[in-house]
Write an enzyme that holds these catalytic residues in place. Sequence first.
Site, mmCIF file in Angstrom:
data_model
loop_
_atom_site.group_PDB
_atom_site.id
_atom_site.type_symbol
_atom_site.label_atom_id
_atom_site.label_comp_id
_atom_site.label_asym_id
_atom_site.label_seq_id
_atom_site.Cartn_x
_atom_site.Cartn_y
_atom_site.Cartn_z
ATOM 1 C CD GLU A 1 -2.593 0.886 0.191
ATOM 2 O OE1 GLU A 1 -2.835 1.884 -0.717
ATOM 3 O OE2 GLU A 1 -3.365 -0.386 -0.212
ATOM 4 C CG PHE A 2 2.806 2.353 -2.630
ATOM 5 C CD1 PHE A 2 3.907 2.379 -2.428
ATOM 6 C CD2 PHE A 2 2.275 1.658 -3.451
ATOM 7 C CE1 PHE A 2 4.831 1.348 -2.712
ATOM 8 C CE2 PHE A 2 3.077 0.503 -3.880
ATOM 9 C CZ PHE A 2 4.209 0.471 -3.720
ATOM 10 C CE LYS B 1 4.759 1.072 2.318
ATOM 11 N NZ LYS B 1 3.560 0.947 2.694
ATOM 12 C CG LEU C 1 13.259 18.033 -4.155
ATOM 13 C CD1 LEU C 1 13.888 18.677 -5.413
ATOM 14 C CD2 LEU C 1 14.515 17.319 -3.377
ATOM 15 N N GLY D 1 12.907 21.021 5.940
ATOM 16 C CA GLY D 1 12.248 21.237 7.159
ATOM 17 C C GLY D 1 12.921 20.551 8.186
ATOM 18 N N GLY E 1 8.499 12.333 9.421
ATOM 19 C CA GLY E 1 7.955 11.394 10.713
ATOM 20 C C GLY E 1 6.859 10.505 10.421
ATOM 21 C CB CYS F 1 5.280 4.788 6.598
ATOM 22 S SG CYS F 1 3.603 3.816 6.365
ATOM 23 C CE LYS G 1 0.787 13.047 5.656
ATOM 24 N NZ LYS G 1 1.034 12.630 4.223
ATOM 25 N NE ARG H 1 0.534 5.536 13.525
ATOM 26 C CZ ARG H 1 0.084 4.776 12.794
ATOM 27 N NH1 ARG H 1 0.201 3.310 12.544
ATOM 28 N NH2 ARG H 1 -0.894 5.172 11.737
HETATM 29 C C1 UDX Z 1 4.426 7.965 3.461
HETATM 30 C C2 UDX Z 1 4.760 7.386 1.832
HETATM 31 O O1 UDX Z 1 4.515 8.854 1.108
HETATM 32 C C3 UDX Z 1 3.385 6.440 1.346
HETATM 33 O O2 UDX Z 1 3.487 6.152 0.159
HETATM 34 C C4 UDX Z 1 3.584 5.312 2.283
HETATM 35 O O3 UDX Z 1 2.500 4.319 1.952
HETATM 36 C C5 UDX Z 1 3.296 5.629 3.810
HETATM 37 O O4 UDX Z 1 4.387 6.770 4.313
HETATM 38 P P1 UDX Z 1 2.874 9.128 5.010
HETATM 39 O O5 UDX Z 1 3.606 8.606 6.261
HETATM 40 O O6 UDX Z 1 1.574 9.418 5.103
HETATM 41 O O7 UDX Z 1 3.100 8.304 3.538
HETATM 42 O O8 UDX Z 1 3.528 10.667 4.779
HETATM 43 P P2 UDX Z 1 4.422 11.699 3.543
HETATM 44 O O9 UDX Z 1 3.224 12.602 2.846
HETATM 45 O O10 UDX Z 1 5.247 10.797 2.639
HETATM 46 O O11 UDX Z 1 5.529 12.538 4.597
HETATM 47 C C6 UDX Z 1 6.199 11.845 5.424
HETATM 48 C C7 UDX Z 1 6.870 12.928 5.926
HETATM 49 O O12 UDX Z 1 7.796 13.401 5.545
HETATM 50 C C8 UDX Z 1 6.056 13.680 7.029
HETATM 51 O O13 UDX Z 1 6.439 13.951 8.150
HETATM 52 C C9 UDX Z 1 6.147 14.810 5.882
HETATM 53 O O14 UDX Z 1 5.912 16.203 6.665
HETATM 54 C C10 UDX Z 1 7.664 14.770 5.670
HETATM 55 N N1 UDX Z 1 8.027 15.554 4.326
HETATM 56 C C11 UDX Z 1 7.371 15.150 3.117
HETATM 57 C C12 UDX Z 1 8.995 16.366 4.373
HETATM 58 O O15 UDX Z 1 9.560 16.721 5.379
HETATM 59 N N2 UDX Z 1 9.410 16.995 3.280
HETATM 60 C C13 UDX Z 1 8.708 16.689 2.093
HETATM 61 O O16 UDX Z 1 9.097 17.220 0.972
HETATM 62 C C14 UDX Z 1 7.763 15.866 2.030
#
Ligand code: UDX
Length: 449
Positions: free
Chosen positions: A175-176, A229, A275, A278, A282, A285, A345, A352
């Site tokens: 799952e993504f 994955k 990109l 920050g 977190g 996943c 986010k 988590r």
């Molecule tokens: C992620 C994967 O994107 C998804 O494909 C997988 O199935 C589960 O894990 P998710 O955990 O919902 O999804 O969040 P994601 O949008 O990927 O962001 C992960 C973390 O990276 C967040 O803390 C976000 O704030 C941070 N992030 C993301 C950045 O710091 N900079 C970015 O450019 C993108």
Amino acid sequence: MTTGIKDKKLPVGIDGKAMNLSVVGSGYIGLVTGIGLAMSGHQVTCIDCDSTVVTKINHAIYPFYEPSLDGLLEKCVNKNCNLKAVEEYSEIANCDASFICVGTFSKSENNTDFSNIADAAAQIGHALRDTNAYHLVVVKSTVPPGTTEEVIIPILEKQSSKKAGRDFGVAVNPEFIQEGNASRSSLNPDRVIIGEHDQKAGDILQSLYESSYSGPIIRTSIRTAEMIKYASNAFLATKITFINEIGNLCKKLGIDVYDVAQGMGYDPRIGQRFLNAGIGFGGSCLPKDLEELICRAQQTGYDSRLLSAVLNINAAQPLILTQIAEERLGGLKDKVVTVLGLAFKAGTDDMRDAPSLKVIAQLMSQGALVKTYDPKAMPRAKTIVGDGVEFCASAQEAIDGTDCVLIVTDWEQFKDEELYRGKLVIDGRRALDPDTANHVCAHYEGVCW
Ligand code: UDX
């Protein structure tokens, strides 16, 4: 609302009929998966050991915050009546396929605890013991490469006294889903990966998707699917960490990393997404999957130096925010510091591996008085951080009387510069535009800009 999935009157399984499907585990992935299958017209039974979660689902109430799915659970439960939740596994015997969507969690020494998955496999195997029909078992939980073949299939075979590939099928279907964006990333994914133990298993799973999805479907081995994955999440984590590293350097050189990222991103080999420099990644996943992949590498005798560096750099990145606050305030002891945003986010209430937890722990260890506000994550955060922190009713209340504001989650409402008039603001998410924020705030700077 566009969900990327069609409301079909005549859904199809492999033989052109709706199928009876069970989804084991009603956490984020499980429930979203169940909704997607039900929206395709199949009859879905969600199984979860938590009676509160089961009751909520049956009353069409989401157990978590996911605005992108608004209305869909209600539609499946009350209008189409093709999704229900139960606590017992016995229903599986009447189903054509079961999707394992239970969570894994990290044990202390960077090791994964598979007990949930082992339990689910045992229960499914047990339920299949007295059935004669072919049943497809789909592993959607994220498991390190090799786990389905080495752990899950042996349990299924032992408990069912049946043979995988002959009496029942097994497939891995990672799952993504991105939290906060579940409708697009789950119901209309960029790609569907099917790792098949046997061809029949792959054919059935493909037919389930084809009834509502026209994007790329990649069929591969079970191990490859498991690795796709992990490699995907490790790559995303590395991309974020790469730009944070460049950002840390850019700040020292007086260069804006966001301008650099934009210039880089026009190269299609690089791309603009992920990109955003920050305080780092977190969530449920990226950190966990990275740890598990490093651990899996170690088990094979391979030292994954790149991925270990990504994990270490990411762990340190949120603390730069508190270091800057300490420098600007001349120490943190007895200073009032506002942590704006708690969720890992924006768009979710998920705490988590949220960077906010590291920031708060560091502030408290240095004697700061922490005030905080998050529009969605405060109930969950309260159970984790406890009473030492003042939880406020609004962003304004959290900012009033503070010595310093740390922006940790970029919720839309935190982008209003007027909130910060005359304040010392350190931005961990590029929530504000530095050009204008500097005129409004007493001082504005970013974690790496
Ligand atoms: C992620 C994967 O994107 C998804 O494909 C997988 O199935 C589960 O894990 P998710 O955990 O919902 O999804 O969040 P994601 O949008 O990927 O962001 C992960 C973390 O990276 C967040 O803390 C976000 O704030 C941070 N992030 C993301 C950045 O710091 N900079 C970015 O450019 C993108």
